[in-house]
Motif scaffolding. Structure first.
Motif, PDB file in Angstrom:
ATOM      1  N   ILE A  96       0.809  -1.217   0.000  1.00 42.51           N
ATOM      2  CA  ILE A  96       0.000   0.000   0.000  1.00 42.51           C
ATOM      3  C   ILE A  96       0.840   1.264   0.000  1.00 42.51           C
ATOM      4  N   GLY A  97       2.131   1.133   0.291  1.00 40.43           N
ATOM      5  CA  GLY A  97       2.959   2.325   0.265  1.00 40.43           C
ATOM      6  C   GLY A  97       4.402   2.041   0.631  1.00 40.43           C
ATOM      7  N   TYR A  98       5.171   3.113   0.637  1.00 41.52           N
ATOM      8  CA  TYR A  98       6.591   2.991   0.942  1.00 41.52           C
ATOM      9  C   TYR A  98       7.093   4.286   1.565  1.00 41.52           C
ATOM     10  N   CYS A  99       8.269   4.198   2.169  1.00 45.95           N
ATOM     11  CA  CYS A  99       8.931   5.362   2.757  1.00 45.95           C
ATOM     12  C   CYS A  99      10.389   5.298   2.350  1.00 45.95           C
ATOM     13  N   PHE A 100      10.898   6.410   1.858  1.00 48.75           N
ATOM     14  CA  PHE A 100      12.312   6.470   1.531  1.00 48.75           C
ATOM     15  C   PHE A 100      12.858   7.803   1.985  1.00 48.75           C
ATOM     16  N   GLU A 101      13.121   7.861   3.262  1.00 49.36           N
ATOM     17  CA  GLU A 101      13.734   9.052   3.847  1.00 49.36           C
ATOM     18  C   GLU A 101      15.088   8.659   4.416  1.00 49.36           C
ATOM     19  N   GLU A 102      15.882   9.636   4.750  1.00 54.21           N
ATOM     20  CA  GLU A 102      17.213   9.368   5.297  1.00 54.21           C
ATOM     21  C   GLU A 102      17.132   8.476   6.536  1.00 54.21           C
ATOM     22  N   GLU A 103      16.171   8.770   7.394  1.00 54.46           N
ATOM     23  CA  GLU A 103      16.051   8.059   8.672  1.00 54.46           C
ATOM     24  C   GLU A 103      15.426   6.670   8.532  1.00 54.46           C
ATOM     25  N   VAL A 104      14.422   6.537   7.689  1.00 55.54           N
ATOM     26  CA  VAL A 104      13.670   5.276   7.569  1.00 55.54           C
ATOM     27  C   VAL A 104      13.452   4.937   6.101  1.00 55.54           C
ATOM     28  N   LYS A 105      13.769   3.690   5.774  1.00 59.02           N
ATOM     29  CA  LYS A 105      13.495   3.173   4.442  1.00 59.02           C
ATOM     30  C   LYS A 105      12.694   1.892   4.620  1.00 59.02           C
ATOM     31  N   GLY A 106      11.495   1.857   4.029  1.00 57.95           N
ATOM     32  CA  GLY A 106      10.680   0.679   4.207  1.00 57.95           C
ATOM     33  C   GLY A 106       9.479   0.644   3.300  1.00 57.95           C
ATOM     34  N   VAL A 107       8.735  -0.440   3.425  1.00 52.93           N
ATOM     35  CA  VAL A 107       7.503  -0.619   2.667  1.00 52.93           C
ATOM     36  C   VAL A 107       6.383  -0.979   3.631  1.00 52.93           C
ATOM     37  N   VAL A 108       5.150  -0.701   3.217  1.00 56.54           N
ATOM     38  CA  VAL A 108       3.977  -0.946   4.053  1.00 56.54           C
ATOM     39  C   VAL A 108       3.029  -1.848   3.286  1.00 56.54           C
ATOM     40  N   TYR A 109       2.647  -2.950   3.934  1.00 52.21           N
ATOM     41  CA  TYR A 109       1.741  -3.917   3.343  1.00 52.21           C
ATOM     42  C   TYR A 109       0.411  -3.908   4.076  1.00 52.21           C
ATOM     43  N   ASP A 110      -0.652  -4.209   3.353  1.00 50.09           N
ATOM     44  CA  ASP A 110      -1.960  -4.407   3.953  1.00 50.09           C
ATOM     45  C   ASP A 110      -1.906  -5.706   4.750  1.00 50.09           C
ATOM     46  N   LEU A 111      -2.394  -5.673   5.970  1.00 53.01           N
ATOM     47  CA  LEU A 111      -2.419  -6.861   6.814  1.00 53.01           C
ATOM     48  C   LEU A 111      -3.871  -7.142   7.178  1.00 53.01           C
ATOM     49  N   SER A 112      -4.527  -7.929   6.351  1.00 56.93           N
ATOM     50  CA  SER A 112      -5.918  -8.273   6.608  1.00 56.93           C
ATOM     51  C   SER A 112      -5.943  -9.472   7.556  1.00 56.93           C
ATOM     52  N   PRO A 113      -6.377  -9.275   8.785  1.00 55.81           N
ATOM     53  CA  PRO A 113      -6.273 -10.341   9.784  1.00 55.81           C
ATOM     54  C   PRO A 113      -7.149 -11.553   9.516  1.00 55.81           C
ATOM     55  N   LEU A 114      -8.115 -11.456   8.628  1.00 58.05           N
ATOM     56  CA  LEU A 114      -8.957 -12.618   8.338  1.00 58.05           C
ATOM     57  C   LEU A 114      -8.531 -13.348   7.075  1.00 58.05           C
ATOM     58  N   ASP A 115      -7.366 -13.015   6.536  1.00 57.79           N
ATOM     59  CA  ASP A 115      -6.947 -13.626   5.293  1.00 57.79           C
ATOM     60  C   ASP A 115      -6.070 -14.863   5.463  1.00 57.79           C
ATOM     61  N   THR A 116      -6.212 -15.593   6.567  1.00 57.29           N
ATOM     62  CA  THR A 116      -5.486 -16.842   6.717  1.00 57.29           C
ATOM     63  C   THR A 116      -6.485 -17.979   6.705  1.00 57.29           C
ATOM     64  N   LEU A 117      -6.046 -19.128   6.282  1.00 51.18           N
ATOM     65  CA  LEU A 117      -6.929 -20.282   6.232  1.00 51.18           C
ATOM     66  C   LEU A 117      -7.481 -20.586   7.618  1.00 51.18           C
ATOM     67  N   HIS A 118      -6.625 -20.507   8.627  1.00 53.90           N
ATOM     68  CA  HIS A 118      -7.071 -20.775   9.998  1.00 53.90           C
ATOM     69  C   HIS A 118      -8.201 -19.829  10.411  1.00 53.90           C
ATOM     70  N   ASN A 119      -8.022 -18.539  10.171  1.00 56.80           N
ATOM     71  CA  ASN A 119      -9.054 -17.567  10.551  1.00 56.80           C
ATOM     72  C   ASN A 119     -10.340 -17.765   9.770  1.00 56.80           C
ATOM     73  N   LEU A 120     -10.222 -18.105   8.475  1.00 57.20           N
ATOM     74  CA  LEU A 120     -11.424 -18.345   7.686  1.00 57.20           C
ATOM     75  C   LEU A 120     -12.174 -19.568   8.203  1.00 57.20           C
ATOM     76  N   MET A 121     -11.429 -20.602   8.594  1.00 55.01           N
ATOM     77  CA  MET A 121     -12.060 -21.808   9.114  1.00 55.01           C
ATOM     78  C   MET A 121     -12.756 -21.539  10.439  1.00 55.01           C
ATOM     79  N   VAL A 122     -12.118 -20.753  11.289  1.00 55.38           N
ATOM     80  CA  VAL A 122     -12.714 -20.399  12.585  1.00 55.38           C
ATOM     81  C   VAL A 122     -14.008 -19.638  12.389  1.00 55.38           C
ATOM     82  N   LYS A 123     -14.037 -18.753  11.402  1.00 58.88           N
ATOM     83  CA  LYS A 123     -15.242 -17.949  11.131  1.00 58.88           C
ATOM     84  C   LYS A 123     -16.326 -18.766  10.431  1.00 58.88           C
TER      85      LYS A 123
END
Length: 127
Positions: A96-123
């Protein structure tokens, strides 16, 4: 590339969503740095709050056996995950985005907590 659709985060925004890179939000150490869980407040995503995974590159990582160009690493990851053939792939996290500054370099991912097989089975959503 689809860079226009990605959010450019500031280091302050990443610090805010991970509670200043708090150890309680540390998911793990990776080859190039650290992974944190975070929550982006609604003003940035127009939602109540979005769960995210923040990958931060750290040249001081104890797992690094060689030196690397942080700019190139971030650029290649963003290009790869923004590629139309990869974007939306069910086995890859959504970038979903990224950061490229002197202090911090990184990427940001969507973390949908219900997108695992275990969570789907529980629901009970699988037949």
């Amino acid at each position: 590339m689809e860079f226009a659709k990605l959010k450019v985060f500031t280091s302050e925004e990443l610090k805010a969503c991970t509670n200043n890179f708090n150890k309680m939000n540390l998911v793990g150490l990776i080859q190039f740095g650290k992974l944190y869980r975070g929550k982006i407040k609604g003003c940035m995503t127009r939602t109540e709050g979005q769960d995210v995974m923040v990958k931060i590159w750290d040249k001081k990582s104890e797992y690094m056996a060689f030196t690397y160009d942080e700019y190139l690493m971030v650029k290649e990851e963003v290009e790869f995950l923004s590629n139309p053939t990869m974007n939306g792939h069910p086995n890859l996290a959504k970038l979903i985005g990224y950061c490229f500054e002197e202090e911090v370099k990184g990427v940001v991912y969507d973390l949908s907590p219900l997108d695992t097989l275990h969570n789907l089975m529980v629901k009970g959503t699988l037949n």
